[in-house]
Design a protein around this motif. Structure first.
Motif, PDB file in Angstrom:
ATOM      1  N   ALA A 286       0.850  -1.191   0.000  1.00 59.13           N
ATOM      2  CA  ALA A 286       0.000   0.000   0.000  1.00 59.13           C
ATOM      3  C   ALA A 286       0.886   1.242   0.000  1.00 59.13           C
ATOM      4  O   ALA A 286       1.853   1.329   0.763  1.00 59.13           O
ATOM      5  CB  ALA A 286      -0.900   0.005   1.222  1.00 59.13           C
ATOM      6  N   ILE A 287       0.581   2.192  -0.860  1.00 56.75           N
ATOM      7  CA  ILE A 287       1.318   3.451  -0.918  1.00 56.75           C
ATOM      8  C   ILE A 287       0.371   4.562  -0.475  1.00 56.75           C
ATOM      9  O   ILE A 287      -0.628   4.836  -1.143  1.00 56.75           O
ATOM     10  CB  ILE A 287       1.851   3.721  -2.329  1.00 56.75           C
ATOM     11  N   TYR A 288       0.669   5.146   0.660  1.00 58.34           N
ATOM     12  CA  TYR A 288      -0.180   6.183   1.226  1.00 58.34           C
ATOM     13  C   TYR A 288       0.515   7.529   1.086  1.00 58.34           C
ATOM     14  O   TYR A 288       1.289   7.942   1.953  1.00 58.34           O
ATOM     15  CB  TYR A 288      -0.468   5.880   2.692  1.00 58.34           C
ATOM     16  N   ASN A 289       0.241   8.226  -0.003  1.00 57.79           N
ATOM     17  CA  ASN A 289       0.923   9.483  -0.270  1.00 57.79           C
ATOM     18  C   ASN A 289       0.400  10.643   0.565  1.00 57.79           C
ATOM     19  O   ASN A 289       0.992  11.722   0.578  1.00 57.79           O
ATOM     20  CB  ASN A 289       0.814   9.835  -1.755  1.00 57.79           C
ATOM     21  N   ASP A 290      -0.714  10.434   1.257  1.00 59.10           N
ATOM     22  CA  ASP A 290      -1.254  11.482   2.107  1.00 59.10           C
ATOM     23  C   ASP A 290      -0.549  11.524   3.465  1.00 59.10           C
ATOM     24  O   ASP A 290      -0.671  12.488   4.203  1.00 59.10           O
ATOM     25  CB  ASP A 290      -2.758  11.229   2.314  1.00 59.10           C
ATOM     26  N   SER A 291       0.187  10.470   3.755  1.00 64.39           N
ATOM     27  CA  SER A 291       0.880  10.336   5.032  1.00 64.39           C
ATOM     28  C   SER A 291       2.354  10.058   4.776  1.00 64.39           C
ATOM     29  O   SER A 291       2.708   9.424   3.785  1.00 64.39           O
ATOM     30  CB  SER A 291       0.257   9.184   5.832  1.00 64.39           C
ATOM     31  N   TYR A 292       3.216  10.551   5.675  1.00 65.15           N
ATOM     32  CA  TYR A 292       4.633  10.219   5.576  1.00 65.15           C
ATOM     33  C   TYR A 292       4.831   8.736   5.882  1.00 65.15           C
ATOM     34  O   TYR A 292       4.014   8.120   6.582  1.00 65.15           O
ATOM     35  CB  TYR A 292       5.454  11.077   6.543  1.00 65.15           C
ATOM     36  N   PRO A 293       5.898   8.127   5.382  1.00 65.57           N
ATOM     37  CA  PRO A 293       6.112   6.687   5.596  1.00 65.57           C
ATOM     38  C   PRO A 293       6.436   6.372   7.048  1.00 65.57           C
ATOM     39  O   PRO A 293       6.828   7.267   7.821  1.00 65.57           O
ATOM     40  CB  PRO A 293       7.294   6.373   4.683  1.00 65.57           C
ATOM     41  N   PRO A 294       6.302   5.101   7.433  1.00 61.92           N
ATOM     42  CA  PRO A 294       6.574   4.737   8.831  1.00 61.92           C
ATOM     43  C   PRO A 294       8.040   4.841   9.202  1.00 61.92           C
ATOM     44  O   PRO A 294       8.372   4.974  10.385  1.00 61.92           O
ATOM     45  CB  PRO A 294       6.078   3.289   8.916  1.00 61.92           C
ATOM     46  N   SER A 295       8.925   4.793   8.223  1.00 67.36           N
ATOM     47  CA  SER A 295      10.363   4.914   8.482  1.00 67.36           C
ATOM     48  C   SER A 295      11.051   5.349   7.202  1.00 67.36           C
ATOM     49  O   SER A 295      10.518   5.173   6.095  1.00 67.36           O
ATOM     50  CB  SER A 295      10.956   3.585   8.972  1.00 67.36           C
ATOM     51  N   SER A 296      12.244   5.908   7.344  1.00 69.06           N
ATOM     52  CA  SER A 296      12.993   6.315   6.154  1.00 69.06           C
ATOM     53  C   SER A 296      14.475   6.414   6.471  1.00 69.06           C
ATOM     54  O   SER A 296      14.884   6.583   7.622  1.00 69.06           O
ATOM     55  CB  SER A 296      12.485   7.666   5.622  1.00 69.06           C
ATOM     56  N   LYS A 297      15.261   6.283   5.416  1.00 67.90           N
ATOM     57  CA  LYS A 297      16.701   6.534   5.472  1.00 67.90           C
ATOM     58  C   LYS A 297      17.002   7.500   4.338  1.00 67.90           C
ATOM     59  O   LYS A 297      16.633   7.252   3.188  1.00 67.90           O
ATOM     60  CB  LYS A 297      17.492   5.242   5.290  1.00 67.90           C
ATOM     61  N   ILE A 298      17.660   8.597   4.664  1.00 68.97           N
ATOM     62  CA  ILE A 298      17.870   9.673   3.692  1.00 68.97           C
ATOM     63  C   ILE A 298      19.355  10.033   3.660  1.00 68.97           C
ATOM     64  O   ILE A 298      19.963  10.281   4.706  1.00 68.97           O
ATOM     65  CB  ILE A 298      17.034  10.912   4.061  1.00 68.97           C
ATOM     66  N   ASN A 299      19.928  10.050   2.455  1.00 71.07           N
ATOM     67  CA  ASN A 299      21.336  10.399   2.260  1.00 71.07           C
ATOM     68  C   ASN A 299      21.413  11.782   1.610  1.00 71.07           C
ATOM     69  O   ASN A 299      20.944  11.961   0.481  1.00 71.07           O
ATOM     70  CB  ASN A 299      22.038   9.378   1.364  1.00 71.07           C
ATOM     71  N   ILE A 300      22.003  12.728   2.348  1.00 67.28           N
ATOM     72  CA  ILE A 300      22.128  14.100   1.856  1.00 67.28           C
ATOM     73  C   ILE A 300      23.613  14.418   1.694  1.00 67.28           C
ATOM     74  O   ILE A 300      24.402  14.232   2.627  1.00 67.28           O
ATOM     75  CB  ILE A 300      21.472  15.100   2.824  1.00 67.28           C
ATOM     76  N   HIS A 301      23.991  14.879   0.515  1.00 65.81           N
ATOM     77  CA  HIS A 301      25.401  15.128   0.199  1.00 65.81           C
ATOM     78  C   HIS A 301      25.677  16.628   0.122  1.00 65.81           C
ATOM     79  O   HIS A 301      24.932  17.381  -0.509  1.00 65.81           O
ATOM     80  CB  HIS A 301      25.766  14.470  -1.132  1.00 65.81           C
ATOM     81  N   PHE A 302      26.776  17.036   0.760  1.00 66.06           N
ATOM     82  CA  PHE A 302      27.194  18.439   0.778  1.00 66.06           C
ATOM     83  C   PHE A 302      28.572  18.564   0.129  1.00 66.06           C
ATOM     84  O   PHE A 302      29.425  17.685   0.292  1.00 66.06           O
ATOM     85  CB  PHE A 302      27.268  18.960   2.213  1.00 66.06           C
ATOM     86  N   PRO A 303      28.805  19.668  -0.573  1.00 65.55           N
ATOM     87  CA  PRO A 303      30.115  19.860  -1.201  1.00 65.55           C
ATOM     88  C   PRO A 303      31.162  20.295  -0.185  1.00 65.55           C
ATOM     89  O   PRO A 303      30.846  20.595   0.975  1.00 65.55           O
ATOM     90  CB  PRO A 303      29.837  20.980  -2.215  1.00 65.55           C
ATOM     91  N   ALA A 304      32.410  20.359  -0.628  1.00 68.27           N
ATOM     92  CA  ALA A 304      33.488  20.871   0.221  1.00 68.27           C
ATOM     93  C   ALA A 304      33.218  22.333   0.543  1.00 68.27           C
ATOM     94  O   ALA A 304      32.611  23.071  -0.241  1.00 68.27           O
ATOM     95  CB  ALA A 304      34.821  20.719  -0.495  1.00 68.27           C
ATOM     96  N   ARG A 305      33.642  22.762   1.723  1.00 68.18           N
ATOM     97  CA  ARG A 305      33.529  24.154   2.146  1.00 68.18           C
ATOM     98  C   ARG A 305      34.929  24.696   2.343  1.00 68.18           C
ATOM     99  O   ARG A 305      35.558  24.471   3.399  1.00 68.18           O
ATOM    100  CB  ARG A 305      32.725  24.282   3.459  1.00 68.18           C
ATOM    101  N   GLY A 306      35.443  25.387   1.332  1.00 68.44           N
ATOM    102  CA  GLY A 306      36.807  25.884   1.391  1.00 68.44           C
ATOM    103  C   GLY A 306      37.798  24.739   1.228  1.00 68.44           C
ATOM    104  O   GLY A 306      37.464  23.644   0.764  1.00 68.44           O
ATOM    105  N   GLU A 307      39.035  24.974   1.639  1.00 70.08           N
ATOM    106  CA  GLU A 307      40.090  23.981   1.465  1.00 70.08           C
ATOM    107  C   GLU A 307      40.194  23.009   2.635  1.00 70.08           C
ATOM    108  O   GLU A 307      40.730  21.917   2.499  1.00 70.08           O
ATOM    109  CB  GLU A 307      41.440  24.690   1.283  1.00 70.08           C
TER     110      GLU A 307
END
Length: 471
Positions: A286-307
């Motif tokens: 079942a896909i319930y798009n009106d509600s957030y999922p019961p669990s999640s894993k999220i990978n967020i990538h950030f660039p280098a900041r200076g040297e």
């Protein structure tokens, strides 16, 4: 401060009584502990229950300040506040309150569901009122950008309600990371026990009478119309995408704030996720798009900041999911706290902390006795409890430009990063033919607030408001 208060203060300082040349003297002459009425901040509450029962009393500070107006769309939630401050006029519509009471208001504390934060905060800021807004700052990325810009435009004092940002532990972690105690950080794991409300559930059905104490139309506000259902309130609105920001929105501004500051993170460059599945039968997903999922894993990538600061991957886990237990942690040593934790991985070691960066600990823990650690080099405010609110109050009195721990120039970009995770989660189940394009790595152009490799995901950057509301 409003102009009438400035005028009153000038009068008190300069006026004299003709008889006996008796002067009305300023506060500092009257003795320690006395607070003249003209030195009190006039505060209004949009949202009078729930978290407001913490924010308003802390800001009121046992009468050091004034609560001059209250607003809530649910009279049941406002009962305690109305008893505590019976002299404060009470409204259901924040627009009416601001229109009628703006001359009696210097600052506004907003403690409402996420989908109303932005319109309420901007309306107050446009009137020159200082604002304190509960976390997450906004429901959408676009809204966060607008409020960040508005704080500068209207020159008001701002604070987001992630109180850990005023705590000493957050600053200790920031100091240690920036001093290179664990080398160059390349990976950060962040996890929470939320949600502790229903998520991954179907839209509720049934016909219910609207309680007489609730103005349902005002409660919906910017959100699309739907019939009233007790499943949405009081606090369970967090799990519904039209109203809340899910587990990530609830706790991300607390947990992610610590690495965001310590690593001087800015806009991410990409995001990807996986979410927990819900099955209603054998092989019946079942896909319930009106509600957030019961669990999640999220990978967020950030660039280098200076040297000196290399690229960083921040990995978020909710719904009971945790990262692998570090090998450096002994079998009987706790893996952070019950609410979740933060694990920094650097080129010279690891650092573990709990909510708000509490109990920062080098791994293995024996290092805490072996390494000489630098002291915090950042401002400290009462360990992140009532100090977060009173810090904002004192800054309001001093005026725009006075330091607050989570002013919108910091809280806005942090909230955008948090909401990037929700953008990925909500894109995850978008289907095109037999494919789910939202399940790939989404590339982000932060300056222009756009996903560049999956157009459909951009629908979650900025939502359409219901008629009668605009930003």
């Amino acid at each position: 401060m409003s102009s009438n208060k400035r005028t009153r203060r000038s009068f008190i300082k300069n006026a004299s009584l003709a008889a006996g040349s008796f002067f009305i003297v300023p506060r500092h002459v009257l003795g320690r502990g006395y607070i003249a009425p003209s030195d009190k901040l006039n505060i209004a509450g949009i949202g009078a229950g729930g978290k407001a029962e913490v924010n308003l009393p802390y800001a009121y500070n046992n009468g050091a300040e004034n609560i001059t107006a209250l607003c809530d769309v649910d009279d049941r939630m406002a009962v305690n506040a109305r008893k505590k401050w019976p002299q404060a006029p009470y409204y259901r519509d924040y627009r009416e309150m601001l229109d009628k009471e703006h001359k009696n208001i210097d600052a506004v504390i907003i403690t409402t569901p996420d989908h109303m934060h932005a319109v309420q905060a901007l309306a107050a800021m446009q009137l020159g009122k200082h604002v304190y807004v509960e976390k997450p700052l906004t429901h959408d990325i676009y809204e966060a950008r607008i409020l960040t810009q508005a704080a500068q435009q209207y020159k008001v004092v701002t604070q987001m309600g992630n109180q850990g940002s005023s705590g000493d532990d957050t600053r200790i972690v920031e100091t240690w990371i920036q001093a290179g105690v664990i080398g160059n950080v390349h990976t950060v794991h962040v996890w929470t026990n939320r949600p502790v409300w229903p998520q991954g559930v179907p839209t509720p059905t049934g016909k219910f009478d609207i309680p007489k104490e609730v103005d349902w139309d005002l409660w919906l506000g910017t959100a699309p119309f739907r019939d009233f259902n007790p499943a949405y309130l009081p606090a369970t609105w967090r799990g519904w995408v039209d109203f809340g920001a899910g587990a990530l929105g609830d706790m991300g501004c607390h947990f992610i704030d610590v690495p965001f500051r310590a690593l001087k993170l800015g806009y991410p460059v990409s995001v990807a996720c996986s979410v927990g599945s819900v099955y209603t039968g054998f092989f019946r997903e079942a896909i319930y798009n009106d509600s957030y999922p019961p669990s999640s894993k999220i990978n967020i990538h950030f660039p280098a900041r200076g040297e000196k600061m290399p690229p960083v991957e921040l990995i978020w886990y909710d719904g009971g999911i945790q990262p692998d237990r570090p090998a450096e942690l002994l079998p009987d040593e706790p893996f952070a706290g019950p609410d979740g934790g933060i694990l920094f991985e650097g080129t010279k070691g690891k650092l573990l902390a709990g909510l708000f960066g509490r109990n920062p600990t080098l791994l293995p823990t024996q290092k805490m006795k072996e390494v000489k650690l630098p002291k915090s080099k950042f401002p400290f405010v009462d360990n992140g409890t009532e100090g977060h609110q009173t810090q904002w109050v004192q800054a309001c009195k001093k005026g725009f430009g006075t330091y607050t721990s989570s002013s919108f120039d910091v809280a806005g970009p942090l909230t955008e990063t948090v909401l990037m995770g929700n953008l990925a989660v909500r894109s995850y189940n978008i289907k095109e033919g037999n494919n789910f394009p939202g399940r790939k790595k989404l590339l982000w152009d932060g300056a222009n607030m756009r996903i560049t490799n999956f157009e459909a995901a951009n629908a979650f950057v900025k939502r359409e408001y219901r008629q009668g509301y605009k930003l």
